[in-house]
Design an enzyme around this catalytic site. Structure first.
Site, short mmCIF file in Angstrom:
data_model
loop_
_atom_site.label_atom_id
_atom_site.label_comp_id
_atom_site.label_asym_id
_atom_site.label_seq_id
_atom_site.Cartn_x
_atom_site.Cartn_y
_atom_site.Cartn_z
N ARG A 117 -37.18 30.59 -58.62
CA ARG A 117 -37.24 30.28 -57.82
C ARG A 117 -35.61 30.54 -56.56
O ARG A 117 -35.63 30.08 -55.79
CB ARG A 117 -36.97 28.35 -57.43
CG ARG A 117 -38.71 28.11 -57.46
CD ARG A 117 -38.09 26.59 -57.06
NE ARG A 117 -39.43 26.29 -56.62
CZ ARG A 117 -41.45 25.91 -56.82
NH1 ARG A 117 -41.62 26.30 -58.84
NH2 ARG A 117 -41.90 24.60 -56.10
N ARG B 23 -53.23 16.55 -50.67
CA ARG B 23 -53.72 17.04 -52.05
C ARG B 23 -53.33 16.27 -52.77
O ARG B 23 -52.85 14.84 -52.93
CB ARG B 23 -52.25 18.31 -52.53
CG ARG B 23 -52.83 18.77 -54.10
CD ARG B 23 -51.43 19.76 -54.11
NE ARG B 23 -50.76 19.71 -54.22
CZ ARG B 23 -49.70 20.42 -54.77
NH1 ARG B 23 -49.75 21.65 -55.18
NH2 ARG B 23 -47.88 20.89 -54.35
N ARG C 188 -49.25 13.33 -55.75
CA ARG C 188 -47.93 13.60 -56.12
C ARG C 188 -46.59 12.98 -54.80
O ARG C 188 -46.43 12.60 -54.53
CB ARG C 188 -47.60 15.03 -56.66
CG ARG C 188 -47.90 15.20 -57.72
CD ARG C 188 -47.42 16.51 -58.36
NE ARG C 188 -47.16 17.66 -57.74
CZ ARG C 188 -46.55 18.67 -57.63
NH1 ARG C 188 -47.62 19.67 -58.02
NH2 ARG C 188 -45.38 19.78 -56.79
N ARG D 134 -38.34 20.39 -49.22
CA ARG D 134 -39.30 21.28 -50.14
C ARG D 134 -39.78 22.65 -49.23
O ARG D 134 -39.02 23.47 -50.16
CB ARG D 134 -40.89 21.26 -50.92
CG ARG D 134 -40.25 19.80 -52.02
CD ARG D 134 -41.13 19.12 -52.41
NE ARG D 134 -42.46 20.15 -53.31
CZ ARG D 134 -43.98 19.94 -53.21
NH1 ARG D 134 -44.85 19.24 -52.49
NH2 ARG D 134 -44.56 20.72 -53.71
P1 ADP Z 1 -45.39 23.29 -55.77
O1 ADP Z 1 -46.15 22.44 -55.53
O2 ADP Z 1 -43.95 23.11 -54.90
O3 ADP Z 1 -45.54 24.83 -56.72
P2 ADP Z 1 -43.68 22.77 -58.65
O4 ADP Z 1 -44.93 22.25 -58.81
O5 ADP Z 1 -43.82 23.89 -58.58
O6 ADP Z 1 -44.08 22.21 -57.30
O7 ADP Z 1 -42.40 21.91 -59.01
C1 ADP Z 1 -42.52 20.89 -58.98
C2 ADP Z 1 -40.83 20.73 -58.53
O8 ADP Z 1 -39.83 20.98 -59.63
C3 ADP Z 1 -39.83 21.40 -57.76
O9 ADP Z 1 -40.27 21.09 -55.74
C4 ADP Z 1 -38.71 21.21 -57.90
O10 ADP Z 1 -37.99 19.94 -57.89
C5 ADP Z 1 -39.44 21.33 -59.75
N1 ADP Z 1 -39.09 22.95 -59.99
C6 ADP Z 1 -40.44 23.25 -60.54
N2 ADP Z 1 -39.91 24.61 -60.84
C7 ADP Z 1 -38.38 24.85 -60.62
C8 ADP Z 1 -38.05 26.74 -60.52
N3 ADP Z 1 -37.82 27.54 -61.07
N4 ADP Z 1 -36.02 26.40 -60.36
C9 ADP Z 1 -35.98 24.80 -59.72
N5 ADP Z 1 -36.94 23.43 -59.77
C10 ADP Z 1 -38.14 24.02 -60.25
#
Ligand code: ADP
Ligand code: ZN
Length: 210
Positions: free
Chosen positions: A88, A123, A156, A167
């Site tokens: 990310r 969601r 969530r 985000r």
């Molecule tokens: P989304 O629904 O945004 O795709 P995720 O479930 O992938 O969310 O991630 C939820 C949270 O976990 C993110 O908002 C972040 O805080 C953290 N997170 C997940 N993957 C990463 C990453 N590769 N780098 C930094 N933070 C992460």
């Protein structure tokens, strides 16, 4: 096959990852799910990650890179894997290169901020097994109850509207530059996210077979 799924939060990476898992029989590695499990279990990593996640901020690179390093060593990753939610940031992508991991394709699922905002507000996730649902697009059989395990469906914390905007801003600033990173090494494939999950899946499969 080693794949990366890119895309804004709520673009449907997780849903498409599940489809790819079924078809290609390789595991999906979701850093978000791993972090949420750690938060729930109250591990040291989970305690550190929680405040960032609740605020819609990225968890520090060193925590995330450690998670991935450990996870891709496991036996089920021998024939490949799908990375959902990693990398990310540019340092995360660089760390993956430094690990010597040869990625085949990077699929970027494109969805407008407006559509994402609408999707995220509806969601719901299972408090027990983390299955995800949507009030409009993917309703559970019984309101508020998980089809898979009977658990309670909740929103969530990071799907609250203010957090979603944070985000998205974080995504544009930190993650979107990865498109150029992977374009430059010839790995990027863009798929336009569709309103219907199945339509996006058809485009994803076509991109993978190409
Ligand atoms: P989304 O629904 O945004 O795709 P995720 O479930 O992938 O969310 O991630 C939820 C949270 O976990 C993110 O908002 C972040 O805080 C953290 N997170 C997940 N993957 C990463 C990453 N590769 N780098 C930094 N933070 C992460
Ligand atoms: Zn459940």
């Amino acid at each position: 096959m080693k794949l990366i799924l890119l895309g804004a939060p709520g673009a449907g990476k997780g849903t498409q990852a599940e489809k790819i898992v079924e078809k290609y029989n390789i595991p999906a590695i979701s850093t978000g799910n791993i972090l949420r499990a750690a938060v729930k279990d109250g591990t040291e990593m989970g305690v550190k990650a929680k405040s960032y996640m609740d605020a819609g901020q990225l968890v520090p690179d060193e925590i995330i890179i450690g998670i991935i390093q450990d996870r891709i060593k496991e036996d089920d990753c021998a024939n490949g894997f799908i990375l959902d939610g990693f990398p990310r940031t540019i340092p995360q992508a660089q760390a993956l290169e430094d690990m010597g991991i040869e990625i085949d394709k990077v699929l970027d699922i494109e969805v407008s901020d407006e559509a994402i905002t609408k999707r995220m507000s509806g969601r719901r996730v299972c408090a027990k097994c983390a299955n995800s649902y949507h009030l409009e697009y993917k309703k559970p059989q019984v309101d508020g109850v998980c089809d898979a395990c009977g658990g309670e469906l909740i929103q969530r914390k990071d799907d609250a509207p203010e957090t979603v905007q944070a985000r998205l801003a974080e995504y544009h600033e930190m993650t979107e530059p990865l498109k150029d990173f992977y374009q430059n090494i010839g790995k990027l494939v863009i798929v336009q996210g569709q309103e219907e999950v199945a339509d996006t899946t058809a485009l994803v499969f076509a991109a993978l077979e190409d």
